[in-house]
Design a protein around this motif. Structure first.
Motif, PDB file in Angstrom:
ATOM      1  N   ILE A 134       0.680  -1.123   0.005  1.00 35.58           N
ATOM      2  CA  ILE A 134       0.018  -0.018  -0.110  1.00 35.58           C
ATOM      3  C   ILE A 134       0.968   1.295  -0.250  1.00 35.58           C
ATOM      4  CG2 ILE A 134      -1.856  -0.901   1.311  1.00 35.58           C
ATOM      5  CD1 ILE A 134      -1.156   0.477   3.474  1.00 35.58           C
ATOM      6  N   ASN A 135       0.090   2.348  -0.549  1.00 36.24           N
ATOM      7  CA  ASN A 135       0.712   3.626  -0.401  1.00 36.24           C
ATOM      8  C   ASN A 135       0.627   4.152   1.006  1.00 36.24           C
ATOM      9  OD1 ASN A 135       1.357   6.355  -0.386  1.00 36.24           O
ATOM     10  ND2 ASN A 135       0.670   6.683  -2.441  1.00 36.24           N
ATOM     11  N   GLN A 136       1.516   4.345   1.890  1.00 34.26           N
ATOM     12  CA  GLN A 136       1.113   4.644   3.315  1.00 34.26           C
ATOM     13  C   GLN A 136       0.694   6.268   3.475  1.00 34.26           C
ATOM     14  OE1 GLN A 136       1.758   3.079   6.063  1.00 34.26           O
ATOM     15  NE2 GLN A 136       2.522   1.169   4.978  1.00 34.26           N
ATOM     16  N   ASP A 137       0.752   6.791   2.245  1.00 32.95           N
ATOM     17  CA  ASP A 137       0.368   8.238   2.275  1.00 32.95           C
ATOM     18  C   ASP A 137      -1.273   8.296   2.261  1.00 32.95           C
ATOM     19  OD1 ASP A 137       2.727   9.386   2.173  1.00 32.95           O
ATOM     20  OD2 ASP A 137       2.871   9.611   0.052  1.00 32.95           O
ATOM     21  N   GLN A 138      -1.871   6.978   1.683  1.00 30.29           N
ATOM     22  CA  GLN A 138      -3.145   6.802   1.533  1.00 30.29           C
ATOM     23  C   GLN A 138      -3.790   6.418   3.156  1.00 30.29           C
ATOM     24  OE1 GLN A 138      -3.290   3.521  -1.064  1.00 30.29           O
ATOM     25  NE2 GLN A 138      -4.610   4.626  -2.527  1.00 30.29           N
ATOM     26  N   GLY A 170      -1.495   5.815  11.083  1.00 32.92           N
ATOM     27  CA  GLY A 170      -1.130   6.071   9.841  1.00 32.92           C
ATOM     28  C   GLY A 170      -0.154   4.713   9.077  1.00 32.92           C
ATOM     29  N   LYS A 171      -0.098   3.747  10.262  1.00 27.93           N
ATOM     30  CA  LYS A 171       0.583   2.453   9.549  1.00 27.93           C
ATOM     31  C   LYS A 171      -0.417   1.267   9.460  1.00 27.93           C
ATOM     32  CE  LYS A 171       5.133   3.883  11.556  1.00 27.93           C
ATOM     33  NZ  LYS A 171       5.348   5.210  11.444  1.00 27.93           N
ATOM     34  N   ALA A 183      -6.669   1.581  -0.519  1.00 33.91           N
ATOM     35  CA  ALA A 183      -5.692   1.360  -0.025  1.00 33.91           C
ATOM     36  C   ALA A 183      -5.286  -0.153   0.017  1.00 33.91           C
ATOM     37  CB  ALA A 183      -5.406   1.814   1.362  1.00 33.91           C
ATOM     38  N   PHE A 184      -6.146  -0.962   0.186  1.00 34.50           N
ATOM     39  CA  PHE A 184      -6.030  -2.441   0.000  1.00 34.50           C
ATOM     40  C   PHE A 184      -5.734  -3.048  -1.416  1.00 34.50           C
ATOM     41  CE2 PHE A 184      -8.240  -3.570   4.448  1.00 34.50           C
ATOM     42  CZ  PHE A 184      -7.419  -2.979   5.022  1.00 34.50           C
TER      43      PHE A 184
END
Length: 106
Positions: free
Chosen positions: A14-18, A46-47, A102-103
């Protein structure tokens, strides 16, 4: 790839920013058949983390067979039809929709 492998790779895929600014949540994935298993996916601060087993109180539980979940992930199975026919069961669809992109499910 199996659903077990897919779920365990989520934190690296995933893009952690999402996840920034999203509410903390817990998902349970209860996947049957070869390549399945029970997993807890937590999003906090955020993780994302993944653990074996169904741990804690989930805001959303996803149940499917390995073949059906992987068919959805690969795009071979229509997620809406899977829901309507009972091949995919999601206890809190609103919660899943918040995190589906995100998934990698959308």
């Amino acid at each position: 790839m199996t659903s077990n492998e897919f779920i365990h790779q989520l934190p690296t895929r995933i893009n952690q920013d999402q996840l920034e600014g999203m509410d903390d949540t817990v998902f349970h994935f209860d996947i049957t058949g070869d390549g399945g298993g029970s997993h807890t996916v937590k999003v906090a601060d955020g993780k994302m983390t993944v653990e074996e087993g169904l741990l804690g109180d989930a805001k959303c539980t996803v149940r499917a067979t390995n073949d059906n979940l992987m068919g959805i992930i690969r795009g071979d199975v229509n997620p809406m039809m899977a829901l309507l026919t009972g091949k995919l069961k999601i206890s809190n669809q609103g919660e899943m929709l918040k995190y589906a992109k995100a998934f990698g499910l959308m």
